[in-house]
Write a protein that holds these residues in place. Structure first.
Motif, PDB file in Angstrom:
ATOM      1  N   TYR A 174       0.825  -1.212   0.000  1.00  0.00           N
ATOM      2  CA  TYR A 174       0.000   0.000   0.000  1.00  0.00           C
ATOM      3  C   TYR A 174       0.859   1.262   0.000  1.00  0.00           C
ATOM      4  N   GLU A 175       1.941   1.235   0.754  1.00  0.00           N
ATOM      5  CA  GLU A 175       2.801   2.423   0.832  1.00  0.00           C
ATOM      6  C   GLU A 175       3.401   2.759  -0.533  1.00  0.00           C
ATOM      7  N   GLN A 176       3.763   1.740  -1.304  1.00  0.00           N
ATOM      8  CA  GLN A 176       4.263   1.984  -2.656  1.00  0.00           C
ATOM      9  C   GLN A 176       3.150   2.507  -3.566  1.00  0.00           C
ATOM     10  N   SER A 177       1.964   1.947  -3.432  1.00  0.00           N
ATOM     11  CA  SER A 177       0.831   2.444  -4.218  1.00  0.00           C
ATOM     12  C   SER A 177       0.568   3.910  -3.914  1.00  0.00           C
ATOM     13  N   LEU A 178       0.551   4.246  -2.635  1.00  0.00           N
ATOM     14  CA  LEU A 178       0.303   5.635  -2.243  1.00  0.00           C
ATOM     15  C   LEU A 178       1.388   6.554  -2.780  1.00  0.00           C
ATOM     16  N   GLU A 179       2.638   6.118  -2.703  1.00  0.00           N
ATOM     17  CA  GLU A 179       3.718   6.946  -3.243  1.00  0.00           C
ATOM     18  C   GLU A 179       3.503   7.211  -4.727  1.00  0.00           C
ATOM     19  N   TYR A 180       3.078   6.181  -5.462  1.00  0.00           N
ATOM     20  CA  TYR A 180       2.838   6.405  -6.885  1.00  0.00           C
ATOM     21  C   TYR A 180       1.720   7.424  -7.104  1.00  0.00           C
ATOM     22  N   PHE A 181       0.629   7.296  -6.377  1.00  0.00           N
ATOM     23  CA  PHE A 181      -0.490   8.218  -6.585  1.00  0.00           C
ATOM     24  C   PHE A 181      -0.145   9.633  -6.132  1.00  0.00           C
ATOM     25  N   GLU A 182       0.695   9.775  -5.133  1.00  0.00           N
ATOM     26  CA  GLU A 182       1.167  11.107  -4.759  1.00  0.00           C
ATOM     27  C   GLU A 182       1.978  11.727  -5.900  1.00  0.00           C
ATOM     28  N   ARG A 183       2.851  10.936  -6.503  1.00  0.00           N
ATOM     29  CA  ARG A 183       3.658  11.435  -7.630  1.00  0.00           C
ATOM     30  C   ARG A 183       2.747  11.779  -8.821  1.00  0.00           C
ATOM     31  N   LEU A 184       1.762  10.926  -9.058  1.00  0.00           N
ATOM     32  CA  LEU A 184       0.853  11.150 -10.186  1.00  0.00           C
ATOM     33  C   LEU A 184       0.046  12.427  -9.977  1.00  0.00           C
ATOM     34  N   HIS A 240      -5.849  -7.082  -8.338  1.00  0.00           N
ATOM     35  CA  HIS A 240      -6.672  -5.874  -8.508  1.00  0.00           C
ATOM     36  C   HIS A 240      -6.071  -4.653  -7.829  1.00  0.00           C
ATOM     37  N   ALA A 241      -5.363  -4.818  -6.701  1.00  0.00           N
ATOM     38  CA  ALA A 241      -4.709  -3.661  -6.082  1.00  0.00           C
ATOM     39  C   ALA A 241      -3.439  -3.263  -6.831  1.00  0.00           C
ATOM     40  N   GLN A 242      -2.993  -4.103  -7.773  1.00  0.00           N
ATOM     41  CA  GLN A 242      -1.890  -3.739  -8.664  1.00  0.00           C
ATOM     42  C   GLN A 242      -2.445  -3.048  -9.916  1.00  0.00           C
ATOM     43  N   HIS A 243      -3.565  -3.549 -10.431  1.00  0.00           N
ATOM     44  CA  HIS A 243      -4.101  -3.004 -11.685  1.00  0.00           C
ATOM     45  C   HIS A 243      -4.553  -1.564 -11.536  1.00  0.00           C
ATOM     46  N   THR A 244      -4.968  -1.147 -10.315  1.00  0.00           N
ATOM     47  CA  THR A 244      -5.430   0.228 -10.152  1.00  0.00           C
ATOM     48  C   THR A 244      -4.314   1.233 -10.423  1.00  0.00           C
ATOM     49  N   ILE A 245      -3.074   0.841 -10.167  1.00  0.00           N
ATOM     50  CA  ILE A 245      -1.934   1.720 -10.453  1.00  0.00           C
ATOM     51  C   ILE A 245      -1.824   1.952 -11.954  1.00  0.00           C
ATOM     52  N   GLN A 246      -1.858   0.864 -12.718  1.00  0.00           N
ATOM     53  CA  GLN A 246      -1.756   0.975 -14.173  1.00  0.00           C
ATOM     54  C   GLN A 246      -2.971   1.665 -14.762  1.00  0.00           C
ATOM     55  N   ALA A 288      -4.803   4.020 -13.467  1.00  0.00           N
ATOM     56  CA  ALA A 288      -4.675   5.463 -13.292  1.00  0.00           C
ATOM     57  C   ALA A 288      -3.726   6.060 -14.324  1.00  0.00           C
ATOM     58  N   TYR A 289      -2.577   5.425 -14.515  1.00  0.00           N
ATOM     59  CA  TYR A 289      -1.611   5.939 -15.497  1.00  0.00           C
ATOM     60  C   TYR A 289      -2.212   5.938 -16.906  1.00  0.00           C
ATOM     61  N   ASP A 290      -2.885   4.847 -17.269  1.00  0.00           N
ATOM     62  CA  ASP A 290      -3.448   4.741 -18.613  1.00  0.00           C
ATOM     63  C   ASP A 290      -4.514   5.814 -18.859  1.00  0.00           C
ATOM     64  N   LEU A 291      -5.306   6.122 -17.845  1.00  0.00           N
ATOM     65  CA  LEU A 291      -6.337   7.145 -18.012  1.00  0.00           C
ATOM     66  C   LEU A 291      -5.723   8.539 -18.103  1.00  0.00           C
ATOM     67  N   VAL A 292      -4.766   8.820 -17.243  1.00  0.00           N
ATOM     68  CA  VAL A 292      -4.176  10.158 -17.194  1.00  0.00           C
ATOM     69  C   VAL A 292      -3.406  10.481 -18.469  1.00  0.00           C
ATOM     70  N   THR A 293      -2.818   9.466 -19.083  1.00  0.00           N
ATOM     71  CA  THR A 293      -1.964   9.701 -20.265  1.00  0.00           C
ATOM     72  C   THR A 293      -2.614   9.267 -21.576  1.00  0.00           C
ATOM     73  N   GLY A 294      -3.844   8.772 -21.534  1.00  0.00           N
ATOM     74  CA  GLY A 294      -4.401   8.095 -22.698  1.00  0.00           C
ATOM     75  C   GLY A 294      -5.372   8.869 -23.550  1.00  0.00           C
ATOM     76  N   ASP A 295      -5.426  10.205 -23.425  1.00  0.00           N
ATOM     77  CA  ASP A 295      -6.488  10.923 -24.115  1.00  0.00           C
ATOM     78  C   ASP A 295      -6.288  11.027 -25.624  1.00  0.00           C
TER      79      ASP A 295
END
Length: 411
Positions: free
Chosen positions: A43-53, A134-140, A142-149
């Motif tokens: 979870y701490e790694q997931s949170l770090e990624y979302f903070e960076r995002l 599923h707690a891994q896929h949410t990271i990807q 988010a990235y795919d949505l933010v960069t996929g327009d």
């Protein structure tokens, strides 16, 4: 410095966005791609990624929503266009007006609100923490949505949908299971079961607490869902009926007779759209109905919301154990399924072979984007149907039983 702004039971984490910041890839933060063999982000790694995002993109906001049973600070992410996020309070107000219509809200008024509003969709990962993908896929995701327009489908999602993304809906469990896996990686106990509950008090039964709401996590999720009033709730799991690779709605019989039929129709529409998207991508092994997953018991964390006129459902994706890959032969299949004969609701049988956490992540990404795509395409109908179902239920109990409830004084 982080600025925390409190809004109706949630806390907005505003991170200063650097000019022209580059959107971080998951690999740049985690040190490996999402879905890599033998790797599980905690979870701490997931949170770090979302903070960076969130620091790099105006399409992501983090909300601090409370603490977990073990005292971890708990966050979720809002993902949409920058304009939608700026106006998210207006779209939340519209969602509430349609969910709880006043007597003077006409159908014409409701249609105008539905046209103005945005679909609000809850997607979560990690509820059952040993179902790891599923707690891994949410990271990807988010990235795919933010960069996929550049993809018209993603652009339409960003324009028409506000995603309430619970990147981990069980943070304690995500870290506990990740730590256990790494502790045993490369030993004879690599895929051994966890000798502890991955929710402090009830473990796997955290998905049986949707109506009693006994646990801290259940209360937080319920409070936030009632705050945002999403029209769709999607809850990921990983126990597909072998050898199917993903189980998706429609549900098996029996379903609850106490849910408005528009909810079942919406859930079925979404399930069929998922199946279509999976087939288009060559992701074999999607199964519907069967006998394993009905929607009768009212206490599932997702299904409890169908009684609030929210189209709520789960999927069950194939799992071996943790992030360890496994090779299946046809001899592993039940005898009745070794011919790989297509069925009406299992049209492309999975033929076996390697199954990796990356495969599960990819199936989940297809399913999640498909849900968001349906929400974007049918946004007006989905919002109006929330109003229509609420209006019907109110009228039903104005003219029919039960007329009252008697509660004993000593309660």
């Amino acid at each position: 410095m982080r600025v925390l702004t409190f809004v109706a039971g949630a806390c907005l984490l505003a991170l200063p966005a650097p000019v022209a910041a580059q959107i971080p890839t998951p690999e740049s933060v985690l040190g490996y791609p999402v879905g890599a063999d033998f790797e599980l982000a905690n979870y701490e790694q997931s949170l770090e990624y979302f903070e960076r995002l969130a620091a790099a993109s105006d399409r992501v906001e983090l909300l601090e929503i409370g603490e977990t049973s073990f005292g971890r600070p708990w966050y979720l992410a809002l993902i949409s266009s920058a304009e939608n996020l700026r106006n998210s309070e207006r779209y939340r107000e519209i969602a509430h007006r349609l969910a709880y219509p006043s007597d003077d809200l006409t159908a014409s008024d409701a249609r105008a609100l539905a046209e103005e509003g945005k679909a609000i969709v809850h997607i979560d990962g990690g509820l059952h923490a040993t179902e790891v993908a599923h707690a891994q896929h949410t990271i990807q995701l988010a990235y795919d949505l933010v960069t996929g327009d550049a993809d018209p489908e993603i652009a339409a999602i960003l324009d028409n949908v506000i995603l309430v993304l619970w990147f981990s809906i069980n943070p304690d469990g995500q870290t506990m299971v990740s730590d256990w896996y790494y502790e045993n990686l490369g030993t004879p106990f690599e895929v051994s079961g966890t000798p502890f509950l991955y929710q402090k008090y009830i473990g796997h039964d955290n998905n049986r607490d949707g109506y009693m709401i006994n646990q801290i996590e259940s209360r937080v999720v319920t409070r936030i869902d009632r705050h945002w009033e999403p029209q769709i709730i999607y809850n990921h799991h990983q126990t597909a009926p072998f050898p199917a690779r993903i189980w998706i709605p429609p549900f098996a019989e029996p379903i609850s007779p106490n849910v408005h039929p528009l909810m079942w129709r919406t859930v079925n529409l979404i399930g069929m759209a998922m199946a279509q998207a999976l087939e288009e991508r060559g992701q074999k092994g999607a199964m519907h109905m069967g006998s394993g997953f009905d929607n009768w018991y009212p206490g599932f964390l997702d299904h409890a919301n169908n009684f609030h006129n929210v189209a709520s459902f789960l999927t069950e994706t194939g799992l071996y154990r943790y992030a360890t890959p496994h090779f299946y032969t046809i001899n592993d299949f039940p005898r009745g399924q070794r011919e790989l004969r297509p069925q009406s609701l299992y049209a492309s049988p999975w033929p076996g072979g390697w199954w990796r956490i990356k495969d599960a992540v990819d199936y989940m990404l297809t399913a999640s984007v498909s849900v968001l795509d349906v929400a974007a395409k049918y946004k007006n109908d989905i919002l109006f149907n929330r109003f229509q179902a609420a209006r019907d239920v109110i009228e039903q109990y104005r003219t029919g039983p039960p007329y009252a409830y008697f509660i004993a004084q000593d309660q």
